[in-house]
Design an enzyme around this catalytic site. Structure first.
Site, PDB file in Angstrom:
ATOM      1  N   CYS A   1      37.245  12.148  -0.562  1.00  0.00           N
ATOM      2  CA  CYS A   1      37.708  12.266  -1.620  1.00  0.00           C
ATOM      3  C   CYS A   1      38.921  12.878  -2.142  1.00  0.00           C
ATOM      4  CB  CYS A   1      36.708  13.086  -2.289  1.00  0.00           C
ATOM      5  SG  CYS A   1      34.646  12.163  -1.869  1.00  0.00           S
TER       6      CYS A   1
ATOM      7  N   CYS B   1      25.907  16.915 -11.673  1.00  0.00           N
ATOM      8  CA  CYS B   1      27.297  15.692 -10.736  1.00  0.00           C
ATOM      9  C   CYS B   1      27.676  14.803 -11.369  1.00  0.00           C
ATOM     10  CB  CYS B   1      25.564  14.770  -9.521  1.00  0.00           C
ATOM     11  SG  CYS B   1      24.465  16.202  -8.988  1.00  0.00           S
TER      12      CYS B   1
ATOM     13  N   LYS C   1      33.546  15.202 -12.936  1.00  0.00           N
ATOM     14  CA  LYS C   1      31.907  14.994 -13.984  1.00  0.00           C
ATOM     15  C   LYS C   1      32.367  14.117 -15.457  1.00  0.00           C
ATOM     16  CE  LYS C   1      28.385  15.280 -15.061  1.00  0.00           C
ATOM     17  NZ  LYS C   1      28.204  15.000 -14.947  1.00  0.00           N
TER      18      LYS C   1
ATOM     19  N   HIS D   1      34.695   9.691 -10.946  1.00  0.00           N
ATOM     20  CA  HIS D   1      35.223  10.059  -9.878  1.00  0.00           C
ATOM     21  C   HIS D   1      35.395   8.888  -8.834  1.00  0.00           C
ATOM     22  CE1 HIS D   1      35.530  11.735  -5.533  1.00  0.00           C
ATOM     23  NE2 HIS D   1      34.626  12.050  -5.870  1.00  0.00           N
TER      24      HIS D   1
END
Lengths: 384, 384
Positions: free
Chosen positions: B84, B207, B327, B331
């Site tokens: 990431c 998440c 959030k 992502h």
């Protein structure tokens, strides 16, 4: 820009090692690279750049940190990937890191474990470095794309299947001297030309194996390097191209190789005539012929003549792939580019054992990604 | 070492875009980055560094050249990957390339397409950025590892599930102002704390989503940058760690974040008190709390207090994730780190539209790989 040097380098043997893991192989390469740098403190490594394609999908993300941590190096680690040129690019990134002043010593290396995956999985994991939509998904393999290049080359120039074989025979003879070679046996011209056809006109002997292995190189600033044991990285050049061969203008050259070489020569203020020893990316025999021309070792169409005249034999004027090349030394994708630099470092610092060449001052490493979507050329110079 | 500047930056919206491909998304980001750099000639880009994890396995090898060629940039392209944190590292590599003198302008960016893969495939492709043998293959997911961190944090400090929710509520409120946000809606504290449990104590609202998207940043030398439109890259720091959370000494910190921040602050000669705006890696709500502490925005155990006091709200003393963060903005793995720098560049050059903050001179981007196997922190400074 301060100069960057190779101050140590090491690798595992390339081959099939079912009892090793990607971590243990990389750790061995690091250990050997550190051991080769006399008196060097491993704590002085500032960061690491690690190349791997991730064949097998076992640890795709963060495989860089995964291997450096296992090898005992708690340093910022970046994984780079440009298919089969992954660790050639890792070395280039290390040079940039050192020249930037942000690091004094960078460990550049790579690894791959390929022999424990099924034939189908291998086809997938290699295929994903070719063009996806119009090559891989339509069934084209790398043997296929390089066979297209070979067909075009044999049609366009005065060259034969035997000339392809000459590259393979030479590299097998060289590999037979290399204790790290995957296929360390000799083969004859008849065997090479008469081998099973993989993708016409390429026979089994014209194709490199898939291998396990790892290699590591310590790149340091001029302030760290001690001249006796160091080889200066005089130039490094890179270039990209369309990933699909069919998208390019030519099948008888890898334009990224030519562009990368031009950039490396310019940075080093050297030319092809200055090169004393070269490791070129002979994933398929035709690739070695194209490399001679793309790197400027001869004119277009003259590569076969170089082979016939023995110029690139180990006792010739310009020995190419004295390690055995990808053909005989092996081709663990992520380790190959760094492994070429390991060989040159050993040759330029007089540590090549039975393979040692006399009077070599300038070495060239040529590492290609896929069928030419990326290429990187590195020029090393012995300290005299 | 010459200075490096961001002279342009752009991104796609983050979201689900079934009609786009990884190539078209990246090309859009590049087009916007180039367009944002007034009067800049695209031909002046010297090389590119592209971050992606390769979710879905569509073009794993050479995906860097594949996207830059499609975007019309025929330049040497290196793919970097640290899960990431892939494009956070891409920006760092670009800084090294510029400071090395080997390039004057480097395009750093990243992309990911995640919403077209099955839930099982997504679990695999995310899981391969966690530790493989003892985490992924035993069934541990990222929600699981971050839930372990959250459990440990709530047990050790004076913090509650509502404090985790406060980070999510703030970021959703910020995302609602961002036309590029994947989840551009607000949510209440009750909704966040009462959401379906994904991995106790983390609820769905704690998440981040999986997203499609791309981002690109132009990094240039001081010789190229024109001060009005440029933000100086004052510092960039990186650190690695054991990939498995269980292999580390702590569950209530991401040590790589702290080490990367320390390196970035030292390079920039700045400290946490100098930061006016930050984009932090809130893949899960607990990660934002840990980030506050690892980045030095508060002492250990005080992150919840920062949230309760509104310090990191967009009208607080130190706005965090005004873009919406992972959030709410989303992502798309390989795009996230570069996307953070895009947001900071816009804030520091007064181009953030409805999200524009007043009086911001120093911005910090914090990008984490996996559950902390790698981290990179970048400090940008407005030209005054």
């Amino acid at each position: 820009m301060r100069d960057a040097y190779v101050i140590g380098a090491g690798q595992t043997a390339f081959g099939s090692f079912p009892d090793e893991s990607y971590r243990s192989l990389f750790a061995t390469a690091v250990e050997r690279a550190l051991a080769s740098a006399d008196g060097f403190d491993p704590g002085a490594v500032d960061e690491a750049v690690v190349g791997t394609l991730g064949v097998g999908g076992r640890q795709i993300g963060l495989s860089g940190p995964a291997v450096t941590e296992y090898a005992g190096l708690s340093v910022p680690t970046t994984r780079v990937e440009n298919a089969c040129a992954a660790s050639g690019y890792a070395v280039r990134n290390a040079v940039q890191a050192v020249k930037s002043g942000m690091a004094d010593v960078v460990l550049a290396g790579g690894f791959e474990v390929m022999t424990d995956v099924s034939a189908d999985a291998a086809k997938y994991w290699l295929g994903v470095s070719g063009e996806t939509e119009w090559e891989r998904l339509t069934g084209t393999t790398f043997a296929g794309t390089y066979a297209q290049m070979a067909s075009a080359y044999l049609a366009e120039y005065d060259a034969t299947v035997d000339d392809l074989s000459r590259a393979a025979v030479k590299n097998h003879a060289n590999g037979a001297r290399n204790p790290h070679a995957h296929l360390g046996f000799e083969c004859s011209l008849e065997e090479a030309s008469g081998g099973s056809v993989v993708a016409d006109p390429l026979t089994l002997y014209h194709c490199c194996p898939t291998s396990d292995g790892a290699a590591a190189v310590l790149v340091a600033s001029e302030d760290v390097a001690e001249s006796d044991d160091a080889a200066r990285i005089a130039g490094v050049g890179a270039a990209s191209d369309r990933v699909g061969v069919f998208e390019r203008d030519t099948y008888t050259s890898i334009p990224a190789s030519a562009a990368a070489a031009e950039a490396a020569y310019e940075m080093a203020d050297l030319g092809p005539d200055d090169v004393d020893v070269a490791e070129v990316h002979d994933c398929f025999a035709i690739a070695e012929l194209l490399a001679y021309e793309d790197l400027g070792f001869c004119e277009r169409g003259e590569a076969a003549e170089l082979l016939r005249a023995g110029v690139t034999e180990r006792d010739g004027r310009l020995p190419v792939n004295v390690s055995g090349g990808l053909k005989a030394k092996g081709h663990p994708i992520g380790a190959t580019g760094a492994g070429q630099v390991v060989e040159l470092y050993k040759q330029l610092t007089g540590r090549a054992g039975d393979r040692q060449l006399a009077d070599v001052d300038v070495g060239l490493a040529h590492n290609v990604g896929g069928s030419g979507g990326a290429a990187v050329v590195t020029l090393l110079e012995a300290e005299s």
